[in-house]
Enzyme design. Structure first.
Site, PDB file in Angstrom:
ATOM      1  N   LYS A   8       0.939  -1.151  -0.121  1.00  0.00           N
ATOM      2  CA  LYS A   8      -0.110  -0.216   0.146  1.00  0.00           C
ATOM      3  C   LYS A   8       0.469   1.237   0.336  1.00  0.00           C
ATOM      4  CE  LYS A   8      -3.205  -2.875   2.146  1.00  0.00           C
ATOM      5  NZ  LYS A   8      -5.397  -3.187   2.592  1.00  0.00           N
ATOM      6  N   SER A  42      -6.203  -9.689   6.724  1.00  0.00           N
ATOM      7  CA  SER A  42      -5.359  -9.782   7.930  1.00  0.00           C
ATOM      8  C   SER A  42      -4.961 -11.316   8.029  1.00  0.00           C
ATOM      9  CB  SER A  42      -6.057  -9.957   8.798  1.00  0.00           C
ATOM     10  OG  SER A  42      -7.538  -8.153   8.859  1.00  0.00           O
TER      11      SER A  42
HETATM   12  P1  PGA Z   1      -4.067  -7.238   5.054  1.00  0.00           P
HETATM   13  O1  PGA Z   1      -4.194  -6.151   3.753  1.00  0.00           O
HETATM   14  O2  PGA Z   1      -3.501  -7.805   4.714  1.00  0.00           O
HETATM   15  O3  PGA Z   1      -3.169  -5.844   5.754  1.00  0.00           O
HETATM   16  O4  PGA Z   1      -5.819  -7.297   5.942  1.00  0.00           O
HETATM   17  C1  PGA Z   1      -4.652  -6.863   2.908  1.00  0.00           C
HETATM   18  C2  PGA Z   1      -4.872  -6.080   1.503  1.00  0.00           C
HETATM   19  O5  PGA Z   1      -4.984  -5.025   1.446  1.00  0.00           O
HETATM   20  O6  PGA Z   1      -4.414  -6.579   0.408  1.00  0.00           O
END
Ligand code: PGA
Length: 235
Positions: free
Chosen positions: A11, A198
């Site tokens: 991200k 998650s």
């Molecule tokens: P997360 O994000 O593992 O922090 O839940 C996954 C994603 O948005 O691809």
């Protein structure tokens, strides 16, 4: 046993290149794809020998042009990307991307031989999630994309919440996604499907080995070097 594909979705992280390179060193494996912010991609590619890199988005116009703030699929290809995440729920929600735009982006990425990792997933929990998934699939996946893309099932309620989708439900959704894709064309049945939401070192194996996913898309945990190494050793 077949190696799972592990995709790191950084991200808009981390803050600095030095940190980015340091985290990337945990991921020097052939079955890993690092999707970092655009500005780090070139350096990440130099830092890691084995892993592949990917963008987190691209624009649907092919080459260059007056599109302030956008990056083309061809530009991603030129810095060494083999993959691009498209249709992530944060893009659908914050940037209001619709199915038609996502479809155009998939087409553009395929035109420059980048494999799109197309995110789909419901945000209502178990209630009428199937309907949302169907709309996303029929709205953005063309018959001509089958066999060339990867699907990531990412239920919105599990993203960044620390509350992953229970593996049983995730497996049901995986089967549902496959059968929905097969309505577009026979090849839809064999598209690889990743789970995201998650994922951590304790639950990764449940998705790859118990719920039958072909890999995982990891957000938050992919930025913690030691945790990500553990995921890689297990999944
Ligand atoms: P997360 O994000 O593992 O922090 O839940 C996954 C994603 O948005 O691809």
């Amino acid at each position: 046993m077949k190696k799972s594909l592990i995709v790191a979705n950084w991200k808009m992280n981390p803050q600095e290149l030095k940190e980015a390179k340091n985290i990337a060193l945990a991921s020097d494996f052939k079955n890993v794809v690092i999707c970092s912010p655009f500005v780090f991609l070139r350096e990440i590619k130099k830092t890691i020998k084995n892993a592949k890199i990917g963008g987190q988005n691209c624009f649907y116009e092919k080459l260059v042009g007056p599109f302030t703030g956008e990056v083309s699929a061809k530009m991603l290809k030129d810095v060494g990307c083999d993959y691009v995440i498209l249709g992530h729920s944060e893009r659908r929600e914050i940037f209001k991307e619709n199915h038609e735009e996502i479809k155009k982006k998939i087409k553009t990425a395929l035109a420059v031989k980048i494999t799109p990792i197309v995110c789909i997933g419901e945000d209502e929990g178990t209630k009428n999630g199937g309907e949302t998934i169907k709309k996303q699939i029929f709205g953005s996946i063309d018959k001509s994309f089958l066999s060339k893309i990867i699907i990531a099932y990412e239920p919105v309620f599990a993203i960044g919440t620390g509350k992953p989708c229970l593996p049983d439900l995730a497996e049901k959704r995986r089967v549902f996604i496959k059968s929905t894709l097969s309505k577009i064309g026979k090849k839809g049945e064999s598209l690889p499907i990743l789970y995201g939401g998650s994922v951590n070192s304790k639950n990764a194996i449940k998705y790859t080995q118990e719920a039958g996913f072909d890999g995982i898309l990891v957000g938050g945990a992919s930025l913690k070097k030691e945790e990500f190494k553990k995921i890689l050793s297990k999944a």
